[in-house]
Write an enzyme that holds these catalytic residues in place. Structure first.
Site, mmCIF file in Angstrom:
data_model
loop_
_atom_site.group_PDB
_atom_site.id
_atom_site.type_symbol
_atom_site.label_atom_id
_atom_site.label_comp_id
_atom_site.label_asym_id
_atom_site.label_seq_id
_atom_site.Cartn_x
_atom_site.Cartn_y
_atom_site.Cartn_z
ATOM 1 C CD GLU A 1 -5.943 -10.057 5.634
ATOM 2 O OE1 GLU A 1 -4.784 -9.523 6.197
ATOM 3 O OE2 GLU A 1 -6.638 -8.970 4.948
ATOM 4 C CG LEU B 1 4.422 3.480 8.300
ATOM 5 C CD1 LEU B 1 5.679 4.034 8.565
ATOM 6 C CD2 LEU B 1 3.315 4.319 7.873
ATOM 7 C CE LYS C 1 -0.208 0.141 17.208
ATOM 8 N NZ LYS C 1 0.921 0.454 18.129
ATOM 9 C CE1 TYR C 2 -1.664 2.478 6.372
ATOM 10 C CE2 TYR C 2 -3.186 1.012 7.375
ATOM 11 C CZ TYR C 2 -2.404 1.133 6.247
ATOM 12 O OH TYR C 2 -2.160 0.122 5.536
ATOM 13 C CG HIS D 1 -3.925 -11.391 2.550
ATOM 14 N ND1 HIS D 1 -2.683 -11.174 3.111
ATOM 15 C CD2 HIS D 1 -4.621 -9.976 2.469
ATOM 16 C CE1 HIS D 1 -2.492 -9.823 3.377
ATOM 17 N NE2 HIS D 1 -3.366 -9.170 2.909
ATOM 18 C CE LYS E 1 -7.137 -2.748 21.043
ATOM 19 N NZ LYS E 1 -6.448 -3.347 22.389
ATOM 20 C CG HIS F 1 -1.938 -1.282 0.964
ATOM 21 N ND1 HIS F 1 -2.955 -1.239 0.562
ATOM 22 C CD2 HIS F 1 -1.744 -2.436 1.727
ATOM 23 C CE1 HIS F 1 -3.667 -2.440 0.760
ATOM 24 N NE2 HIS F 1 -2.742 -3.253 1.441
#
Length: 465
Positions: A303, A380, A106-107, A322, A102, A33
C-alpha cells in the site's frame, strides 16, 4: 486487441444467458474491517437507538465509578437529537491524505475514543454487546441482498494469552454467524508500542500469545470450546499497520531470533510476515492431521513503504490487500501474474489515503490478467450507501468505463480468492470452477463469457512457455 476483436461477442454471450446479470452473481468483499463495516448513517442510527433504549445502562468505568450511556453523552454536552453524520465526523477527508495517524483518529466517533470503545470494540465494559448488535444488523442486510458476501477482519494484538478466548466468547455469545460472512484475524504490527508500555518483553512473547492458544485448541478442542467453534468460521490471518513507517532493521541471517528481540525498534515488515508464516505452516500441518480446515496468510502489502514488502508478500502469502506499489515494479508484477496471487484492491480507500483514484493501477492490472478483485476496506470512512461493495463497483465502472464482462470477471475473481470453502465456491460458480481455463467456467453461474476465460488461459499458457 482482445477487446477490439471480441467485445461484441462477449456481450452477445452474456445476453444469451437466462436470469443471470451483474446484480445476481456472487461477489465477495475480500478486504473489509469489522470495526468499520457499517456506514456512518447506520452507526449514527444505532447510537441514537441505544441512547433511547439503554440510557441507564452502565457502559464504562471511570476511576472506579460506573458511567451510564446518558452520563457519557452528558459529559460531552450532547443529546441524541444533536447527533448527525457531521458531528460523528468519521469520514476520511482531504486532510487524511498521506496521514495515517489522522485516518486512525477518524475511527473515534465525534473524536472521542470512549465512544469507539463502547460501540465498536469486542472487549469493553458491556462485553462488546453493542458491537455485536451492529454486526448482526450488517449481516441481516447481507443476507437480504443474498449475492454479497464479506470477509471481516477482527484484531488479535498478542498482548496476552486470553485474547483469543475473549474474542471467541464474544462471537459465540452474540452469535455473529452468517452464511454470507467469514472472518479473518488481523495482527497489528505494534510490538514497539507494547514493548515501550512494558506489556511485552520480547517478540517471542507476542508470537506465543497469538499462536499458543491455536495449537492448544487444535490438539484438544475441549481446552477452548468456544474458540474451537469460532475458528470454524475463521479462514486466515492478516497483518496490518502503516507500511510507510521507516524501518531501521533489515531482516537477514544476523537478525536476532524472536526470543532475543528486545530492542525499542519495531521488527521490520518481513520479520513479522516470516514468523507468522512459519508458525502458521506448523499449525496448518497439525490441523490437517487432526482433520480441521487450515488457514491462509493474506496481509496488507504494497500500500505504501518500500517495494521489498511485495517480495515478502510474494514468497509467503496466498493473497495480498492493496498491492499499489506493483505499478512501480514490473518484474514483481509479472511474478504476481504468473503465480496468480490474489490482490484485493480498494480504490476509494486509497483515493483518501495514498493514491488519487485516476492514478490507481487496477484497470491496468485487470487488463494484464492479474488476479484482482474490488473491496471496500472501511465503509464507515469511505462509503455513503447501504451497499458499499456495489458503490465500489459502480464508481469503478463509471470512471474506468469497465464493461459488464470486466465487472463479472472481477466478481468471479473475488469468489475464487476468498476464504469460502471449495464446496461453497462450487455451488456459486459451478461444479468445475477450480479447473483451469474454459472447463472451469459456467457462464450460467458466473456471467463471464467463455471467450474471456479462454483468452486469459491461453495468454497464461503462452507466458509460461
Amino acid at each position: 486487441m482482445h477487446i477490439l476483436l471480441n467485445e461484441m461477442k462477449e456481450l452477445a454471450a452474456q445476453k444469451k444467458v437466462p436470469h443471470r446479470d451483474f446484480y445476481n452473481i456472487r461477489k465477495v468483499d475480500t478486504h473489509i474491517h469489522a470495526s468499520s463495516c457499517m456506514n456512518q448513517k447506520h452507526l449514527l442510527r444505532f447510537i441514537k437507538r441505544a441512547m433511547k433504549k439503554y440510557p441507564k445502562e452502565i457502559v464504562h468505568r471511570e476511576k472506579d465509578k460506573g458511567q451510564t450511556l446518558m452520563e457519557v453523552f452528558e459529559s460531552m454536552n450532547l443529546t441524541a437529537f444533536d447527533l448527525s453524520v457531521d458531528t460523528l465526523d468519521m469520514h476520511a477527508d482531504r486532510n487524511t491524505f498521506h496521514r495515517f495517524d489522522k485516518f486512525n483518529a477518524k475511527y473515534n466517533p465525534i473524536g472521542e475514543s470512549i465512544l469507539r470503545e463502547i460501540f465498536i470494540k469486542t472487549d469493553n465494559y458491556v462485553g462488546g454487546k453493542y458491537f455485536g448488535h451492529i454486526i448482526k444488523e450488517v449481516m441481516a442486510d447481507l443476507e437480504e441482498s443474498k449475492y454479497q458476501n464479506v470477509e471481516l477482519r477482527l484484531s488479535i494484538y498478542g498482548r496476552s494469552r486470553d485474547e483469543w478466548d475473549k474474542l471467541a466468547q464474544w462471537a459465540v455469545k452474540h452469535r455473529v454467524y452468517s452464511d454470507n460472512v467469514r472472518w479473518l484475524v488481523q495482527v497489528p504490527r505494534l510490538f514497539d508500542v507494547y514493548h515501550t508500555k512494558k506489556q511485552l518483553c520480547t517478540f517471542q512473547e507476542m508470537l506465543e500469545n497469538v499462536f499458543c492458544p491455536l495449537f492448544e485448541v487444535t490438539v484438544d478442542p475441549w481446552s477452548h470450546p468456544e474458540l474451537h467453534l469460532f475458528l470454524q468460521h475463521v479462514v486466515g490471518f492478516d497483518s496490518v499497520d502503516d507500511e510507510s513507517k521507516p524501518e531501521q532493521h533489515i531482516f537477514n541471517l544476523d537478525s536476532p531470533l524472536p526470543g532475543n528481540w528486545t530492542e525499542e525498534d519495531n521488527p521490520p515488515y518481513s520479520y513479522y510476515l516470516y514468523y507468522m508464516y512459519a508458525n502458521m505452516s506448523v499449525l496448518n500441518h497439525l490441523r490437517r492431521q487432526r482433520g480441521f480446515h487450515t488457514f491462509v496468510l493474506r496481509p496488507h502489502c504494497g500500500e505504501a513503504g518500500p517495494i521489498h514488502h511485495l517480495v515478502s508478500g510474494f514468497m509467503l502469502s496466498e493473497n495480498i490487500s492493496h498491492g499499489l506499489l506493483l505499478r512501480k515494479a514490473p518484474v514483481l508484477q509479472y511474478l504476481y501474474y504468473l503465480a496468480q496471487i490474489g490482490i484485493a484492491m480498494s480504490p476509494l480507500s486509497n483515493n483518501s489515503l495514498f493514491l488519487s483514484y485516476h492514478r490507481n493501477p487496477l484497470p491496468e492490472y485487470l487488463s494484464r490478467g492479474l488476479m484482482v478483485s474490488l473491496s471496500t476496506d472501511d465503509p464507515l470512512q469511505f462509503h455513503f450507501t447501504k451497499e458499499p461493495l456495489m458503490e465500489e463497483y459502480s464508481i469503478a465502472a463509471q470512471v474506468w468505463k469497465l464493461s459488464s464482462c470486466d465487472m463479472c470477471e472481477l466478481a468471479r475473481n473475488s469468489v475464487l480468492m476468498s476464504g469460502f470453502s471449495n464446496k461453497v465456491k462450487k455451488y456459486w460458480l459451478g461444479p468445475d470452477c477450480l479447473k483451469e481455463g474454459q472447463e472451469g467456467n459456467d457462464i450460467r453461474r458466473t456471467n463471464v463469457p467463455d471467450i474471456r476465460v479462454a483468452y486469459r488461459y491461453e495468454t497464461m499458457c503462452e507466458d509460461k512457455k
